[in-house]
Design a protein around this motif. Structure first.
Motif, PDB file in Angstrom:
ATOM      1  N   LYS A  58       9.765  -4.168  11.089  1.00 61.95           N
ATOM      2  CA  LYS A  58       8.378  -4.110  11.289  1.00 61.95           C
ATOM      3  C   LYS A  58       7.845  -3.086  10.250  1.00 61.95           C
ATOM      4  N   LEU A  59       8.620  -2.325   9.661  1.00 63.81           N
ATOM      5  CA  LEU A  59       8.279  -1.303   8.697  1.00 63.81           C
ATOM      6  C   LEU A  59       7.700  -2.312   7.287  1.00 63.81           C
ATOM      7  N   MET A  60       8.777  -3.390   7.028  1.00 64.27           N
ATOM      8  CA  MET A  60       8.190  -4.497   6.130  1.00 64.27           C
ATOM      9  C   MET A  60       6.856  -4.990   6.419  1.00 64.27           C
ATOM     10  N   THR A  61       6.918  -5.511   7.627  1.00 65.61           N
ATOM     11  CA  THR A  61       5.600  -5.892   8.107  1.00 65.61           C
ATOM     12  C   THR A  61       4.350  -5.263   7.813  1.00 65.61           C
ATOM     13  N   ALA A  62       4.718  -4.029   8.187  1.00 57.12           N
ATOM     14  CA  ALA A  62       3.461  -3.017   7.907  1.00 57.12           C
ATOM     15  C   ALA A  62       3.094  -2.872   6.748  1.00 57.12           C
ATOM     16  N   TYR A  63       4.110  -2.917   5.497  1.00 59.45           N
ATOM     17  CA  TYR A  63       4.006  -2.594   4.342  1.00 59.45           C
ATOM     18  C   TYR A  63       3.303  -3.711   3.673  1.00 59.45           C
ATOM     19  N   VAL A  64       3.501  -4.919   4.044  1.00 69.95           N
ATOM     20  CA  VAL A  64       2.825  -6.204   3.440  1.00 69.95           C
ATOM     21  C   VAL A  64       1.202  -6.040   4.220  1.00 69.95           C
ATOM     22  N   VAL A  65       1.042  -5.779   5.211  1.00 66.46           N
ATOM     23  CA  VAL A  65      -0.308  -5.632   5.959  1.00 66.46           C
ATOM     24  C   VAL A  65      -1.027  -4.590   5.050  1.00 66.46           C
ATOM     25  N   PHE A  66      -0.641  -3.431   5.112  1.00 69.33           N
ATOM     26  CA  PHE A  66      -0.959  -2.357   4.474  1.00 69.33           C
ATOM     27  C   PHE A  66      -1.484  -2.811   2.975  1.00 69.33           C
ATOM     28  N   SER A  67      -0.656  -3.490   2.100  1.00 74.41           N
ATOM     29  CA  SER A  67      -1.138  -3.991   0.997  1.00 74.41           C
ATOM     30  C   SER A  67      -2.366  -4.999   1.163  1.00 74.41           C
ATOM     31  N   ALA A  68      -2.288  -5.806   1.936  1.00 74.04           N
ATOM     32  CA  ALA A  68      -3.492  -6.571   2.233  1.00 74.04           C
ATOM     33  C   ALA A  68      -4.444  -5.783   2.334  1.00 74.04           C
ATOM     34  N   LEU A  69      -4.722  -4.824   2.937  1.00 72.59           N
ATOM     35  CA  LEU A  69      -5.901  -4.122   3.395  1.00 72.59           C
ATOM     36  C   LEU A  69      -6.377  -3.358   2.079  1.00 72.59           C
ATOM     37  N   LYS A  70      -5.265  -2.892   1.533  1.00 71.49           N
ATOM     38  CA  LYS A  70      -5.696  -2.034   0.037  1.00 71.49           C
ATOM     39  C   LYS A  70      -6.501  -3.103  -0.996  1.00 71.49           C
ATOM     40  N   GLN A  71      -5.918  -4.341  -0.906  1.00 66.46           N
ATOM     41  CA  GLN A  71      -6.538  -5.318  -1.668  1.00 66.46           C
ATOM     42  C   GLN A  71      -7.568  -5.911  -1.197  1.00 66.46           C
ATOM     43  N   HIS A  72      -8.040  -5.606   0.169  1.00 64.70           N
ATOM     44  CA  HIS A  72      -9.243  -6.038   0.787  1.00 64.70           C
ATOM     45  C   HIS A  72      -9.274  -7.669   0.976  1.00 64.70           C
ATOM     46  N   ARG A  73      -7.975  -7.987   1.373  1.00 62.36           N
ATOM     47  CA  ARG A  73      -7.757  -9.391   1.760  1.00 62.36           C
ATOM     48  C   ARG A  73      -7.721  -9.459   3.387  1.00 62.36           C
ATOM     49  N   LEU A  74      -7.757  -8.181   3.907  1.00 60.12           N
ATOM     50  CA  LEU A  74      -7.785  -7.842   5.321  1.00 60.12           C
ATOM     51  C   LEU A  74      -8.809  -6.743   5.322  1.00 60.12           C
ATOM     52  N   GLU A  75      -9.507  -6.649   6.717  1.00 57.05           N
ATOM     53  CA  GLU A  75     -10.284  -5.351   6.885  1.00 57.05           C
ATOM     54  C   GLU A  75     -10.023  -4.939   8.258  1.00 57.05           C
ATOM     55  N   LEU A  76      -9.852  -3.551   8.444  1.00 54.16           N
ATOM     56  CA  LEU A  76      -9.391  -3.334   9.879  1.00 54.16           C
ATOM     57  C   LEU A  76     -10.233  -3.620  10.906  1.00 54.16           C
ATOM     58  N   ASN A  77     -11.668  -3.889  10.659  1.00 56.79           N
ATOM     59  CA  ASN A  77     -12.441  -4.023  11.857  1.00 56.79           C
ATOM     60  C   ASN A  77     -12.618  -5.715  12.041  1.00 56.79           C
ATOM     61  N   GLN A  78     -11.641  -6.493  11.111  1.00 58.91           N
ATOM     62  CA  GLN A  78     -11.949  -8.224  11.300  1.00 58.91           C
ATOM     63  C   GLN A  78     -11.162  -8.666  12.535  1.00 58.91           C
ATOM     64  N   ALA A  79     -11.798  -9.266  13.314  1.00 60.29           N
ATOM     65  CA  ALA A  79     -11.236 -10.186  14.307  1.00 60.29           C
ATOM     66  C   ALA A  79     -10.278 -11.045  14.004  1.00 60.29           C
ATOM     67  N   VAL A  80      -9.080 -10.934  14.745  1.00 61.21           N
ATOM     68  CA  VAL A  80      -7.914 -12.089  14.310  1.00 61.21           C
ATOM     69  C   VAL A  80      -7.640 -12.794  15.458  1.00 61.21           C
ATOM     70  N   PRO A  81      -7.684 -14.174  15.191  1.00 60.93           N
ATOM     71  CA  PRO A  81      -7.430 -15.200  16.246  1.00 60.93           C
ATOM     72  C   PRO A  81      -6.053 -15.036  16.720  1.00 60.93           C
ATOM     73  N   VAL A  82      -5.749 -15.116  17.908  1.00 57.48           N
ATOM     74  CA  VAL A  82      -4.422 -15.242  18.685  1.00 57.48           C
ATOM     75  C   VAL A  82      -3.768 -16.476  19.028  1.00 57.48           C
ATOM     76  N   SER A  83      -3.055 -16.806  18.263  1.00 60.62           N
ATOM     77  CA  SER A  83      -2.397 -18.330  18.262  1.00 60.62           C
ATOM     78  C   SER A  83      -1.488 -18.348  19.485  1.00 60.62           C
ATOM     79  N   GLN A  84      -1.191 -19.526  20.048  1.00 66.84           N
ATOM     80  CA  GLN A  84      -0.266 -19.777  21.053  1.00 66.84           C
ATOM     81  C   GLN A  84       1.177 -19.106  20.876  1.00 66.84           C
ATOM     82  N   THR A  85       1.507 -19.368  19.243  1.00 65.12           N
ATOM     83  CA  THR A  85       3.046 -18.824  19.095  1.00 65.12           C
ATOM     84  C   THR A  85       2.961 -17.272  19.143  1.00 65.12           C
TER      85      THR A  85
END
Length: 373
Positions: A58-85
């Motif tokens: 999960k350290l690498m999972t976090a690293y990739v997510v942090f990168s997406a946030l830094k590149q504005h491909r995600l936003e902290l307040n962005q609502a995320v749909p929860v899949s069945q998976t």
């Protein structure tokens, strides 16, 4: 030159001299202790052997997510749909639900503090559309970070024959998170988190035991055993410990604490020189000036084992003849560090200024002197 030699003689050390700690015994399948500032390994065992990372993934999972946030491909307040998976994910969970809104910020805390596998899946799908695509990004980042013996197949750390890493690679990853995302690193010191009216504690017990510890991540599977990556700072010095395959949750905490105590008590880390400090001047031929200031293009830190400084030496070697023009940052020599006459590290010596060519008379005169030399 004399000042540089004496200073380095007193304070320098390099990682190859530090990797073995004769009087240190850690009850784990593999471990590694490193200095954050220098990257030097202070103690290790089986650090390059392939291991199952469990939730340390999960350290690498976090690293990739942090990168997406830094590149504005995600936003902290962005609502995320929860899949069945994500909702039905096995293992540790933060208990997200398909009919309940969850934000990126909440998912990150659920992943880091609660170690939620469901949070990892939701974040992976938000970043890459699917966990399989996300794993591809994880592997690209691992390659970029020089994690040469690592391969990921998922974002959670659930067992898979093709999902593996090493203690050394994990130390590189932990260092990268602290270095590249200091704005997010404080999340790793959060002791508990509540989501969906369920409060779960951070499994890193050292957050309660040692006030100097401020991260990072626990992990466990049957094959991996009890694992813990820990980071601690004392007197402005940060160490990172990786313990793999301890026999219990208490043991991984105790062995990590022993590693950290050993490092803080046995070594010092000092900054010898700052980036762009002038260390020496080198004779320059055919230039608008006949001397060139030289130094390092980076801050130079070394980790020093107590009582061993008299075994270390450093010498400069210049590129000669050095002929103008010279660009700022151009390599003009090296500083070589030796331990017991064995070369163990070399740093480039670079020009700290740009110098153009001399006029026709200066160039001609220097050409004659070069011929005579």
């Amino acid at each position: 030159m004399k000042h540089l030699f004496l200073s380095l003689l007193l304070y320098c050390v390099v990682s190859s001299a530090l990797a073995q700690a004769d009087n240190l015994s850690i009850a784990a399948k593999a471990y590694l202790l490193s200095d954050f500032q220098t990257g030097q390994t202070l103690a290790s065992q089986n650090a390059h052997e392939q291991i199952e990372p469990a939730s340390l993934t999960k350290l690498m999972t976090a690293y990739v997510v942090f990168s997406a946030l830094k590149q504005h491909r995600l936003e902290l307040n962005q609502a995320v749909p929860v899949s069945q998976t994500a909702w039905k994910m096995i293992g540790s969970r933060m208990f997200i639900e398909p009919n309940k809104q969850v934000t990126v910020d909440e998912l990150i805390r659920g992943m880091i503090v609660q170690s939620g596998n469901d949070a990892c899946i939701a974040l992976a799908e938000a970043v890459a559309g699917s966990e399989a695509n996300f794993a591809g990004i994880m592997n690209k980042e691992a390659a970029r970070l020089s994690m040469k013996n690592t391969h990921f197949t998922n974002s959670t750390g659930l067992p898979d024959p093709n999902h593996y890493t090493t203690a050394y690679d994990l130390s590189l990853l932990a260092t990268a998170i602290i270095r590249d995302f200091p704005e997010f690193y404080p999340l790793y010191s959060q002791k508990e988190y509540t989501y969906n009216n369920i409060t779960q504690p951070n499994r890193n017990r050292l957050l309660w035991i040692d006030p100097h510890v401020d991260g990072m991540k626990t992990g466990w599977t049957k094959n991996a055993g009890f694992c813990l990556i820990t980071s601690a700072m004392r007197d402005k010095r940060r160490l990172i410990s990786v313990v793999i395959g301890a026999k219990s949750a208490n043991a991984r905490s105790a062995e990590s604490q022993r590693l950290l105590n050993y490092g803080f008590q046995s070594y010092d880390t000092l900054q010898l020189y700052k980036k762009n400090d002038s260390l020496t001047t080198i004779h320059l031929w055919k230039g608008a000036q006949n001397e060139l200031k030289a130094g390092f293009d980076r801050d130079v830190y070394f980790t020093l084992p107590k009582g061993q400084s008299d075994r270390l030496k450093a010498t400069m070697e210049y590129k000669q003849p050095l002929i103008a023009p010279v660009q700022r940052g151009q390599e003009v020599g090296t500083v070589k560090f030796t331990l017991d006459d064995k070369l163990i590290e070399t740093y480039p010596l670079v020009a700290l200024e740009e110098v153009g060519v001399a006029n026709i008379f200066g160039r001609t005169w220097d050409s004659v002197k070069l011929l005579l030399n």
